[in-house]
Design an enzyme around this catalytic site. Structure first.
Site, PDB file in Angstrom:
ATOM      1  N   SER A  81       4.641  -1.826   3.410  1.00 18.16           N
ATOM      2  CA  SER A  81       5.361  -1.846   4.682  1.00 18.16           C
ATOM      3  C   SER A  81       5.926  -3.237   4.911  1.00 18.16           C
ATOM      4  O   SER A  81       5.309  -4.242   4.553  1.00 18.16           O
ATOM      5  CB  SER A  81       4.412  -1.481   5.835  1.00 18.16           C
ATOM      6  OG  SER A  81       5.018  -1.736   7.083  1.00 18.16           O
ATOM      7  N   TYR A  89      -3.341  -3.082  10.476  1.00 17.19           N
ATOM      8  CA  TYR A  89      -2.612  -2.453   9.366  1.00 17.19           C
ATOM      9  C   TYR A  89      -1.707  -3.479   8.678  1.00 17.19           C
ATOM     10  O   TYR A  89      -1.653  -3.558   7.443  1.00 17.19           O
ATOM     11  CB  TYR A  89      -1.799  -1.288   9.912  1.00 17.19           C
ATOM     12  CG  TYR A  89      -0.943  -0.561   8.895  1.00 17.19           C
ATOM     13  CD1 TYR A  89      -1.487   0.435   8.084  1.00 17.19           C
ATOM     14  CD2 TYR A  89       0.419  -0.852   8.770  1.00 17.19           C
ATOM     15  CE1 TYR A  89      -0.699   1.116   7.167  1.00 17.19           C
ATOM     16  CE2 TYR A  89       1.206  -0.171   7.855  1.00 17.19           C
ATOM     17  CZ  TYR A  89       0.645   0.802   7.059  1.00 17.19           C
ATOM     18  OH  TYR A  89       1.430   1.470   6.151  1.00 17.19           O
TER      19      TYR A  89
END
Length: 286
Positions: free
Chosen positions: A158, A214
């Site tokens: 990501s 995350y």
């Protein structure tokens, strides 16, 4: 991986010519977190292309259901239970996999945890997120030790894990100094983050501001394994993690992901970060 902001001539379109088939039925691929969504779509795509594919999932029932769904489409894959957040599960998986296949040629690291909704940013489960998203993949690396030169890892990553999301000057300086960067320093950074979470100071310490735990897990993985992995950012894809919202379907993403994972050895772009763009164009941000 360079941490400089990419200049225009450093954004390279990946090869769009047909890929020469170097793989066979003997080529073994593992896809983690693959009972649904992107992982499931990647398993399906690789199986259609003729590889031996091992689908893994934390939940055995859901893994078996995914297996049966693929069988109904005429695709034969293997299912092994794997929860990358628990060492015992990893050890059991490695033992069973080595007994069945010996070595792996392709690992697609898709398993990841996120406890926040799109507009939430809680760190209550930070330790579990780090344990799963960062430490889990490292435990699988020994499976590559006796594999062929075709071995590669595709990490579903990501842009939240890129360095520009970090606003802590001391840590950013440490990460930029690639010549002296080592895993011990990355582990120190992870422990510092978890300590900040524990004492409630994480918001003022310059950690990423969106999906913080995350993002930190992806940042650490990007840094530790930069020279070993192909990093693939899916953009805003329709998954359970995004509440079904997004610009791409899992099947769209799987076509691109499989292409990256199956590039010939001489074109293998380890240490580069790719993002999915419009019309499935792949970019390399160096």
């Amino acid at each position: 991986m360079s941490h400089k902001e990419p200049a225009g001539d450093n954004i390279v379109v990946a090869p769009c010519h047909p890929i020469s088939r170097w793989w066979s039925k003997e080529t073994v691929a593992i896809v983690t977190g693959a009972n649904k969504g992107i992982g499931f779509a990647l398993v399906k795509q690789l199986a259609k292309l003729g590889l031996t594919v091992v689908l893994t999932a934390r939940n055995t029932l859901r893994g078996v259901e995914a297996l049966e769904s693929l069988k109904s489409e005429g695709l034969h894959v293997h299912f092994f239970s794997l929860d990358v957040s628990y060492p015992n599960s990893i050890q059991a998986f490695v033992s069973r996999f080595q007994e069945a296949f010996g070595v792996v040629d392709i690992l697609i690291n898709n398993a990841a945890l996120l406890f926040n909704d799109i507009y939430e940013n809680s760190v209550k489960e930070a330790a579990t997120v780090i344990r799963t998203n960062f430490y889990g993949i490292e435990a699988l690396l020994p499976l590559f030790r006796h594999s062929s030169t075709a071995g590669r890892i595709l990490n579903i990553s990501s842009r939240l894990g890129l360095l520009d999301k970090l606003n802590n000057p001391k840590i950013k300086e440490m990460l930029i100094d690639e010549g002296n960067l080592c895993e011990e320093k990355i582990v120190w950074m992870v422990n510092l983050f978890l300590e900040n979470v524990k004492n409630g100071t994480w918001e003022s310490q310059g950690w990423p501001q969106i999906w913080t735990d995350y993002a930190v897990s992806k940042l650490t993985l990007n840094e530790v394994l930069a020279k070993l992995l192909i990093f693939f950012c899916l953009g805003f894809t329709q998954t359970s993690m995004t509440g079904g919202k997004g610009a791409h379907t899992p099947d769209d993403v799987a076509v691109v992901g499989a292409r990256l994972a199956l590039l010939p050895v001489e074109e293998l772009p380890t240490g580069k970060f790719y993002v999915i763009g419009s019309n499935h164009v792949i970019y390399s941000k160096l």
